[in-house]
Design a protein around this motif. Structure first.
Motif, PDB file in Angstrom:
ATOM      1  N   LYS A   1      12.589  -8.721  30.704  1.00  0.00           N
ATOM      2  CA  LYS A   1      13.653  -8.678  29.437  1.00  0.00           C
ATOM      3  C   LYS A   1      12.521  -9.941  28.899  1.00  0.00           C
ATOM      4  N   ASN A   2      12.391  -9.466  27.544  1.00  0.00           N
ATOM      5  CA  ASN A   2      12.200 -10.885  26.610  1.00  0.00           C
ATOM      6  C   ASN A   2      12.953 -11.635  26.445  1.00  0.00           C
ATOM      7  N   ARG A   3      12.927 -12.646  25.466  1.00  0.00           N
ATOM      8  CA  ARG A   3      14.203 -13.529  25.317  1.00  0.00           C
ATOM      9  C   ARG A   3      15.430 -12.744  24.262  1.00  0.00           C
ATOM     10  N   GLY A   4      13.512 -12.313  23.430  1.00  0.00           N
ATOM     11  CA  GLY A   4      14.384 -11.387  22.073  1.00  0.00           C
ATOM     12  C   GLY A   4      14.693 -12.291  20.816  1.00  0.00           C
ATOM     13  N   LYS A   5      14.512 -14.028  21.108  1.00  0.00           N
ATOM     14  CA  LYS A   5      15.159 -15.263  19.504  1.00  0.00           C
ATOM     15  C   LYS A   5      13.753 -16.069  19.251  1.00  0.00           C
ATOM     16  N   GLY A   6      13.587 -15.392  17.853  1.00  0.00           N
ATOM     17  CA  GLY A   6      12.967 -16.108  17.343  1.00  0.00           C
ATOM     18  C   GLY A   6      12.700 -17.777  17.338  1.00  0.00           C
ATOM     19  N   ALA A   7      12.101 -18.744  17.279  1.00  0.00           N
ATOM     20  CA  ALA A   7      12.511 -20.354  17.112  1.00  0.00           C
ATOM     21  C   ALA A   7      11.247 -20.799  15.898  1.00  0.00           C
ATOM     22  N   ARG A   8      11.786 -21.531  14.859  1.00  0.00           N
ATOM     23  CA  ARG A   8      11.106 -22.111  13.903  1.00  0.00           C
ATOM     24  C   ARG A   8       9.429 -22.696  14.173  1.00  0.00           C
ATOM     25  N   ALA A   9       8.555 -22.098  13.099  1.00  0.00           N
ATOM     26  CA  ALA A   9       7.327 -22.797  13.518  1.00  0.00           C
ATOM     27  C   ALA A   9       6.086 -22.789  12.396  1.00  0.00           C
ATOM     28  N   VAL A  10       5.040 -23.327  12.968  1.00  0.00           N
ATOM     29  CA  VAL A  10       5.075 -23.305  11.952  1.00  0.00           C
ATOM     30  C   VAL A  10       2.597 -22.827  13.184  1.00  0.00           C
ATOM     31  N   LEU A  11       2.572 -21.830  12.095  1.00  0.00           N
ATOM     32  CA  LEU A  11       1.038 -21.226  12.081  1.00  0.00           C
ATOM     33  C   LEU A  11       0.335 -21.699  12.058  1.00  0.00           C
ATOM     34  N   SER A  12      -0.572 -21.803  12.374  1.00  0.00           N
ATOM     35  CA  SER A  12      -2.327 -22.650  11.750  1.00  0.00           C
ATOM     36  C   SER A  12      -3.398 -22.216  12.123  1.00  0.00           C
ATOM     37  N   ILE A  13      -4.269 -21.058  11.109  1.00  0.00           N
ATOM     38  CA  ILE A  13      -5.477 -20.735  11.279  1.00  0.00           C
ATOM     39  C   ILE A  13      -6.564 -21.446  11.216  1.00  0.00           C
ATOM     40  N   GLY A  14      -7.732 -21.577  12.381  1.00  0.00           N
ATOM     41  CA  GLY A  14      -8.584 -23.104  12.174  1.00  0.00           C
ATOM     42  C   GLY A  14      -9.980 -22.865  13.829  1.00  0.00           C
ATOM     43  N   LYS A  15     -10.233 -23.956  13.503  1.00  0.00           N
ATOM     44  CA  LYS A  15     -12.016 -23.645  14.333  1.00  0.00           C
ATOM     45  C   LYS A  15     -11.132 -24.992  15.594  1.00  0.00           C
ATOM     46  N   HIS A  16     -11.461 -23.727  16.677  1.00  0.00           N
ATOM     47  CA  HIS A  16     -11.592 -24.979  17.884  1.00  0.00           C
ATOM     48  C   HIS A  16     -12.992 -24.518  18.916  1.00  0.00           C
ATOM     49  N   ILE A  17     -12.673 -25.539  19.854  1.00  0.00           N
ATOM     50  CA  ILE A  17     -14.246 -25.556  20.896  1.00  0.00           C
ATOM     51  C   ILE A  17     -13.633 -24.685  21.803  1.00  0.00           C
ATOM     52  N   ASP A  18     -14.495 -23.435  22.375  1.00  0.00           N
ATOM     53  CA  ASP A  18     -13.994 -22.548  23.200  1.00  0.00           C
ATOM     54  C   ASP A  18     -14.648 -23.389  24.722  1.00  0.00           C
ATOM     55  N   LYS A  19     -14.002 -23.132  25.235  1.00  0.00           N
ATOM     56  CA  LYS A  19     -14.225 -24.431  26.663  1.00  0.00           C
ATOM     57  C   LYS A  19     -15.493 -22.998  27.578  1.00  0.00           C
ATOM     58  N   THR A  20     -15.290 -22.059  27.552  1.00  0.00           N
ATOM     59  CA  THR A  20     -15.888 -20.783  27.987  1.00  0.00           C
ATOM     60  C   THR A  20     -17.758 -20.332  27.417  1.00  0.00           C
ATOM     61  N   SER A  21     -17.219 -21.054  26.225  1.00  0.00           N
ATOM     62  CA  SER A  21     -18.402 -20.966  25.373  1.00  0.00           C
ATOM     63  C   SER A  21     -18.685 -22.202  24.752  1.00  0.00           C
ATOM     64  N   PRO A  22     -20.462 -22.356  24.097  1.00  0.00           N
ATOM     65  CA  PRO A  22     -20.809 -23.458  23.636  1.00  0.00           C
ATOM     66  C   PRO A  22     -20.453 -23.086  21.864  1.00  0.00           C
ATOM     67  N   ARG A  23     -20.133 -22.082  21.417  1.00  0.00           N
ATOM     68  CA  ARG A  23     -19.885 -21.961  20.223  1.00  0.00           C
ATOM     69  C   ARG A  23     -18.464 -21.827  19.760  1.00  0.00           C
TER      70      ARG A  23
END
Length: 421
Positions: A20-42
């Motif tokens: 089963k899942n824990r079923g409880k949320g935690a306070r968080a900060v979500l970000s959308i941004g660029k990241h270099i993918d190790k599986t691809s040079p892009r």
């Protein structure tokens, strides 16, 4: 693009493994941004989730990786983003609705592979500890030096007290706290209340003790406070009266009006059917409104008011014979409960009808009546009564209105019979 909210990452594969899942949320900060993918040079666009236990953050690729958005309750600050790989549901809650909508829009564009120049991207860096703290529910400020001048109040506040700060007006930043349930602005210098206090749709307690208020606006009485306000403290101000519309605040349970300059209580105070605690000590009340008899209180304090000694024979006659047609029509409208409003009749007639008086016979009178005062034992309306004066009395004069001479004569006959007994 960043978003602060509660997050629960649900692994959809766990149930297949008997877990089963824990079923409880935690306070968080979500970000959308660029990241270099190790599986691809892009460089790819990722979603990063940082919590107090994982401030470095967990990253999830977005392009062609979102299976579905669940946004039925986005206006309540809730949504779910279902990813293809890994097979997880990112459940968001307790977010600011507008910020959440913008965040989901950015995630949708990233999933479609939109030009990165059109996306509001953030740097994917670890967050500070204070950024992932639980939302603050209560804040107390009792010194002017602690009052925030450059920063906003936490949007999650439910209880805010700002006292002894010499505020001359209500800070408009407070009026954006939509979760606020209790606002305590006691011991300041506030002279006027903005009508926008009525936009605080959760406000149940409003404490304005010891300020410089000289009025309570009709707009507040007709706002959403009608459905939420339960405790109102206006003691130690400069109020001389309250508007007729005040009795629209029908959820009131506690009302404190001590140490003002009140010369009358609201005409329709009896409409406050949920009121249980009323305190109006040390004012200038000489008489109580006739509607006062309809109250059903647990505690009543009217000590220190200059109540007059009533005599039923002392009366004011405002009758003409015959009764004017306008008066007869007005009485009929109220007695027969005929709907009315400013869209049907002139506004000044609506105001007259709002203060129609009820005779002992059960009929109403509007502008033509006989008026007198009668002593009433306050235990008739309250279980506990603070003594009215230093002589140990619990009686106070209450206004009576009569629609005709015959009703007044019958009342006097009854008084005489009681006196003879």
């Amino acid at each position: 693009m960043k978003l602060q909210c509660d997050v629960e990452v649900v692994n959809r594969m766990l149930p297949t493994c008997g877990m089963k899942n824990r079923g409880k949320g935690a306070r968080a900060v979500l970000s959308i941004g660029k990241h270099i993918d190790k599986t691809s040079p892009r460089t790819s666009i990722y979603l990063m989730i940082c919590t107090a236990k994982d401030r470095a953050g967990s990253k999830y690729k977005l392009k062609d990786n979102i299976e579905k958005f669940f946004s039925w309750f986005v206006d309540e600050g809730k949504a779910t983003v279902r990813l293809k790989e890994p097979a997880v549901d990112i459940c968001l809650s307790k977010a600011d609705a507008n910020s959440l909508k913008n965040f989901l829009s950015a995630a949708r564009l990233a999933d479609r592979g939109s030009d990165t120049s059109s996306l509001p991207l953030s740097t994917l860096t670890p967050v500070r500890a204070r950024d992932v703290e639980k939302p603050k529910k209560k804040l107390t400020i009792v010194s002017k030096k602690d009052y925030p001048l450059t920063s906003n109040f936490p949007y999650s506040l439910e209880h805010l007290q700002v006292s002894y700060c010499k505020l001359s007006r209500v800070d408009m930043r407070m009026l954006s706290l939509k979760a606020l349930r209790k606002l305590d602005l006691s011991n300041n210098h506030i002279k006027k209340l903005p009508a926008t206090i009525g936009d605080l749709s959760c406000l149940a307690e409003l404490i304005l003790h010891n300020n410089h208020l000289d009025s309570f606006s009709e707009a507040l009485c007709l706002s959403t406070l009608q459905k939420t306000l339960q405790h109102l403290d206006l003691s130690q101000n400069r109020l001389q009266g309250l508007p007729t519309q005040f009795c629209q605040l029908r959820e009131l349970v506690r009302l404190k009006l001590d140490d003002n300059k009140l010369v009358w209580l609201p005409f329709h105070i009896g409409r406050l059917s949920k009121l249980r605690f009323l305190s109006a000590a040390h004012n200038q009340l000489a008489l109580l409104p006739s509607d006062f008899r309809r109250l059903s209180l647990e505690n009543l304090d009217l000590f220190g008011n200059p109540f007059t000694q009533p005599n039923p024979l002392d009366h004011t006659i405002r009758l003409t014979f015959p009764i004017p047609l306008l008066e007869m029509a007005s009485r009929a409208v109220v007695n027969l409960r005929i709907p009315y409003g400013p869209h049907l009749i002139p506004a000044h007639l609506c105001q007259d009808l709002e203060v129609a008086k009820t005779c002992d016979c059960g009929q109403v009178c509007v502008n033509f009546f006989i008026k007198t005062a009668v002593s009433m034992n306050l235990h008739q309306v309250s279980h506990t009564v603070v003594l009215v004066d230093n002589m140990g009395g619990t009686d106070a004069p209450v206004l009576h209105h009569f629609c005709s001479l015959s009703c007044y004569s019958e009342f006097l006959d009854n008084c005489l019979q009681k006196g003879m007994r």
